[in-house]
Design a protein around this motif. Structure first.
Motif, PDB file in Angstrom:
ATOM      1  N   GLY A 282       0.816  -1.199   0.000  1.00 33.01           N
ATOM      2  CA  GLY A 282       0.000   0.000   0.000  1.00 33.01           C
ATOM      3  C   GLY A 282       0.849   1.247   0.000  1.00 33.01           C
ATOM      4  O   GLY A 282       2.023   1.228  -0.390  1.00 33.01           O
ATOM      5  N   LEU A 283       0.263   2.325   0.464  1.00 34.16           N
ATOM      6  CA  LEU A 283       0.923   3.630   0.478  1.00 34.16           C
ATOM      7  C   LEU A 283       2.269   3.595   1.187  1.00 34.16           C
ATOM      8  O   LEU A 283       3.234   4.208   0.752  1.00 34.16           O
ATOM      9  CB  LEU A 283      -0.016   4.632   1.151  1.00 34.16           C
ATOM     10  CG  LEU A 283       0.489   6.028   1.454  1.00 34.16           C
ATOM     11  CD1 LEU A 283       0.999   6.719   0.218  1.00 34.16           C
ATOM     12  CD2 LEU A 283      -0.619   6.848   2.103  1.00 34.16           C
TER      13      LEU A 283
ATOM     14  N   GLY B 221       5.454   7.008   4.453  1.00 36.40           N
ATOM     15  CA  GLY B 221       4.328   6.105   4.605  1.00 36.40           C
ATOM     16  C   GLY B 221       3.178   6.762   5.345  1.00 36.40           C
ATOM     17  O   GLY B 221       3.310   7.857   5.893  1.00 36.40           O
ATOM     18  N   PRO B 222       2.014   6.102   5.392  1.00 38.86           N
ATOM     19  CA  PRO B 222       0.825   6.727   5.983  1.00 38.86           C
ATOM     20  C   PRO B 222       0.966   7.071   7.449  1.00 38.86           C
ATOM     21  O   PRO B 222       0.459   8.104   7.902  1.00 38.86           O
ATOM     22  CB  PRO B 222      -0.271   5.668   5.763  1.00 38.86           C
ATOM     23  CG  PRO B 222       0.467   4.383   5.575  1.00 38.86           C
ATOM     24  CD  PRO B 222       1.738   4.753   4.878  1.00 38.86           C
ATOM     25  N   ASP B 223       1.645   6.221   8.222  1.00 43.76           N
ATOM     26  CA  ASP B 223       1.778   6.495   9.656  1.00 43.76           C
ATOM     27  C   ASP B 223       2.751   7.626   9.932  1.00 43.76           C
ATOM     28  O   ASP B 223       2.820   8.140  11.059  1.00 43.76           O
ATOM     29  CB  ASP B 223       2.258   5.238  10.395  1.00 43.76           C
ATOM     30  CG  ASP B 223       1.228   4.121  10.374  1.00 43.76           C
ATOM     31  OD1 ASP B 223       0.174   4.288   9.715  1.00 43.76           O
ATOM     32  OD2 ASP B 223       1.471   3.073  10.990  1.00 43.76           O
TER      33      ASP B 223
ATOM     34  N   ASN C  37      -5.653   5.801   4.155  1.00 48.06           N
ATOM     35  CA  ASN C  37      -4.603   4.943   3.613  1.00 48.06           C
ATOM     36  C   ASN C  37      -5.253   3.959   2.646  1.00 48.06           C
ATOM     37  O   ASN C  37      -6.466   3.781   2.654  1.00 48.06           O
ATOM     38  CB  ASN C  37      -3.918   4.200   4.770  1.00 48.06           C
ATOM     39  CG  ASN C  37      -2.759   3.330   4.304  1.00 48.06           C
ATOM     40  OD1 ASN C  37      -2.221   3.520   3.223  1.00 48.06           O
ATOM     41  ND2 ASN C  37      -2.392   2.364   5.120  1.00 48.06           N
ATOM     42  N   TRP C  38      -4.460   3.306   1.805  1.00 45.19           N
ATOM     43  CA  TRP C  38      -5.003   2.284   0.914  1.00 45.19           C
ATOM     44  C   TRP C  38      -4.093   1.055   0.908  1.00 45.19           C
ATOM     45  O   TRP C  38      -2.910   1.138   1.233  1.00 45.19           O
ATOM     46  CB  TRP C  38      -5.163   2.814  -0.511  1.00 45.19           C
ATOM     47  CG  TRP C  38      -3.895   3.273  -1.171  1.00 45.19           C
ATOM     48  CD1 TRP C  38      -3.373   4.537  -1.143  1.00 45.19           C
ATOM     49  CD2 TRP C  38      -2.978   2.478  -1.941  1.00 45.19           C
ATOM     50  NE1 TRP C  38      -2.192   4.583  -1.836  1.00 45.19           N
ATOM     51  CE2 TRP C  38      -1.921   3.320  -2.347  1.00 45.19           C
ATOM     52  CE3 TRP C  38      -2.953   1.135  -2.323  1.00 45.19           C
ATOM     53  CZ2 TRP C  38      -0.853   2.874  -3.115  1.00 45.19           C
ATOM     54  CZ3 TRP C  38      -1.880   0.686  -3.091  1.00 45.19           C
ATOM     55  CH2 TRP C  38      -0.854   1.564  -3.482  1.00 45.19           C
ATOM     56  N   ARG C  39      -4.670  -0.096   0.547  1.00 41.84           N
ATOM     57  CA  ARG C  39      -3.916  -1.343   0.447  1.00 41.84           C
ATOM     58  C   ARG C  39      -4.349  -2.108  -0.797  1.00 41.84           C
ATOM     59  O   ARG C  39      -5.512  -2.041  -1.206  1.00 41.84           O
ATOM     60  CB  ARG C  39      -4.132  -2.220   1.681  1.00 41.84           C
ATOM     61  CG  ARG C  39      -3.669  -1.563   2.964  1.00 41.84           C
ATOM     62  CD  ARG C  39      -3.789  -2.487   4.177  1.00 41.84           C
ATOM     63  NE  ARG C  39      -3.599  -1.686   5.390  1.00 41.84           N
ATOM     64  CZ  ARG C  39      -4.483  -1.591   6.370  1.00 41.84           C
ATOM     65  NH1 ARG C  39      -5.610  -2.273   6.306  1.00 41.84           N
ATOM     66  NH2 ARG C  39      -4.239  -0.837   7.422  1.00 41.84           N
TER      67      ARG C  39
ATOM     68  N   GLN D  14       0.165   7.236  -7.729  1.00 35.33           N
ATOM     69  CA  GLN D  14       0.565   7.259  -6.333  1.00 35.33           C
ATOM     70  C   GLN D  14       2.085   7.242  -6.188  1.00 35.33           C
ATOM     71  O   GLN D  14       2.654   7.967  -5.371  1.00 35.33           O
ATOM     72  CB  GLN D  14      -0.039   6.060  -5.607  1.00 35.33           C
ATOM     73  CG  GLN D  14      -1.546   6.118  -5.450  1.00 35.33           C
ATOM     74  CD  GLN D  14      -1.974   7.139  -4.407  1.00 35.33           C
ATOM     75  OE1 GLN D  14      -1.814   6.916  -3.215  1.00 35.33           O
ATOM     76  NE2 GLN D  14      -2.513   8.248  -4.843  1.00 35.33           N
ATOM     77  N   ASP D  15       2.729   6.410  -6.985  1.00 40.52           N
ATOM     78  CA  ASP D  15       4.185   6.308  -6.950  1.00 40.52           C
ATOM     79  C   ASP D  15       4.831   7.649  -7.274  1.00 40.52           C
ATOM     80  O   ASP D  15       5.752   8.092  -6.588  1.00 40.52           O
ATOM     81  CB  ASP D  15       4.627   5.233  -7.952  1.00 40.52           C
ATOM     82  CG  ASP D  15       6.106   4.890  -7.821  1.00 40.52           C
ATOM     83  OD1 ASP D  15       6.445   4.087  -6.931  1.00 40.52           O
ATOM     84  OD2 ASP D  15       6.909   5.425  -8.602  1.00 40.52           O
ATOM     85  N   LYS D  16       4.328   8.312  -8.304  1.00 41.62           N
ATOM     86  CA  LYS D  16       4.887   9.606  -8.697  1.00 41.62           C
ATOM     87  C   LYS D  16       4.615  10.676  -7.644  1.00 41.62           C
ATOM     88  O   LYS D  16       5.485  11.501  -7.338  1.00 41.62           O
ATOM     89  CB  LYS D  16       4.305  10.045 -10.039  1.00 41.62           C
ATOM     90  CG  LYS D  16       4.925  11.346 -10.573  1.00 41.62           C
ATOM     91  CD  LYS D  16       4.363  11.720 -11.919  1.00 41.62           C
ATOM     92  CE  LYS D  16       5.089  12.947 -12.476  1.00 41.62           C
ATOM     93  NZ  LYS D  16       5.007  14.122 -11.586  1.00 41.62           N
TER      94      LYS D  16
END
Length: 338
Positions: free
Chosen positions: A110-111, A177-179, A267-269, A324-326
């Motif tokens: 994920g993110l 990362g999301p956290d 967040n996403w997975r 998302q990667d970019k």
């Protein structure tokens, strides 16, 4: 001792969501025919899902839930879920890339993995994998131990603003990362300079939880679904969730918005496979995950865990993953972290 990280994150105010060392080990090759070659109606066999963090975290819970649903619905039999933690998920990512052509392996990611791959300057990126499906989105939570002095999110923010460096925040992901993004955005939303945030990175929710329970940190920031068992047991308290609306499974917990803090975050997975797998194996994975997603059992798990259905497959997920990667790469580059 874990590295304590303070970064300038002002550019992330508008960001609502985004997501090593090489590991030379390879998984043993499975014998027999491809899982996609099973006779019609027979459960798929030999499938393996790698979790790139420690047991007990969000990736782990999602992977094991998906595997159980596939087995319960007889989509697949004997799905193996295994953990390969390290470097915010990039050890597992590199392993997945090393498994080029292995059509029976998938990575739950994920993110957080997207961010870690750039923050750690790993040569492995998600764009090198074969996208399968985006599964869920999940709001974040601000969590404290049961005996924490902070009874409300207002109590926490008041103490945090008085001495940002003294109130340590922990998260189960690496920078990017999301956290990590959540507490940095929360800091900015309440008027704290993100440079002053004392952030401690843990490798997944399985490592973050003991730090919260042992009061080694002032508060934790992660997906609320990772703490439901502990909330029910009374060992932790969720002070606020980051969704736009209240969440049924923690219905008594206020949102940040309802608490006067202008921040919504999720967040996403999803699932990817190694590069170079056959078209037949990619179709096998997409078909299996789609059948799982459409099942009553999966819908029940979404409700039970409070996950938001955000299903994407094929080219839609490929496009989403590239975007998302970019986004992560651009933001972390601006911050000097990539």
């Amino acid at each position: 001792m874990r590295n304590r990280i303070s970064v300038v994150l002002g550019a992330l105010a508008a960001l609502s969501m985004v997501a090593v060392s090489a590991c030379g080990a390879t998984a043993p090759k499975q014998d027999g025919t491809s899982a996609s070659a099973n006779a019609a109606g027979e459960p798929l066999s030999g499938l393996r899902i790698m979790v790139p963090n420690t047991p007990g975290g969000g990736y782990d819970t999602t992977a094991r839930t998906a595997a159980k649903v596939m087995e319960d619905t007889k989509i697949a039999a004997g799905v193996q879920v295994f953990n390969l933690p390290g470097a915010g998920g990039t050890v597992g990512l590199q392993r997945t890339i090393n498994e080029k052509g292995n059509g029976k392996l998938a990575l739950l990611m994920g993110l957080g993995v997207a961010g870690a791959s750039y923050a750690s300057k790993s040569k492995a990126t998600l764009t090198q994998t074969t996208p399968i499906a985006k599964l869920i989105e999940e709001a974040g939570a601000i969590v404290v131990a049961k005996d924490s002095p902070y009874q409300t999110i207002g109590d926490l923010v008041e103490a945090w603003k008085k001495d940002p460096k003294k109130v340590t925040v922990g998260g189960g992901s690496s920078p990017g990362g999301p956290d990590h993004l959540l507490p940095m955005q929360l800091a900015k939303a309440v008027g704290i300079d993100p440079k002053q945030v004392n952030f401690v990175s843990y490798d997944g929710g399985g490592e973050l939880l003991p730090a919260i329970l042992g009061n080694k940190i002032g508060f934790g920031a992660s997906g609320y679904g990772e703490f439901l068992d502990q909330v029910e047991a009374g060992t932790v308290r969720i002070l606020a969730v980051t969704s736009a609306e209240p969440i049924d499974v923690v219905k008594d917990v206020p949102t940040l918005k309802a608490s006067g803090i202008d921040l919504v975050f999720s967040n996403w997975r999803g699932i990817v496979a190694p590069p170079g797998i056959s078209d037949a194996d990619r179709k096998m994975w997409i078909d299996a995950i789609t059948r799982m997603h459409d099942s009553a059992e999966w819908k029940s798990e979404l409700t039970k865990r409070g996950w938001t259905d955000s299903f994407l497959t094929g080219e839609q997920f490929t496009t989403y993953l590239a975007e998302q990667d970019k986004s992560v790469a651009d933001i972390l580059s601006e911050l000097g972290l990539a």
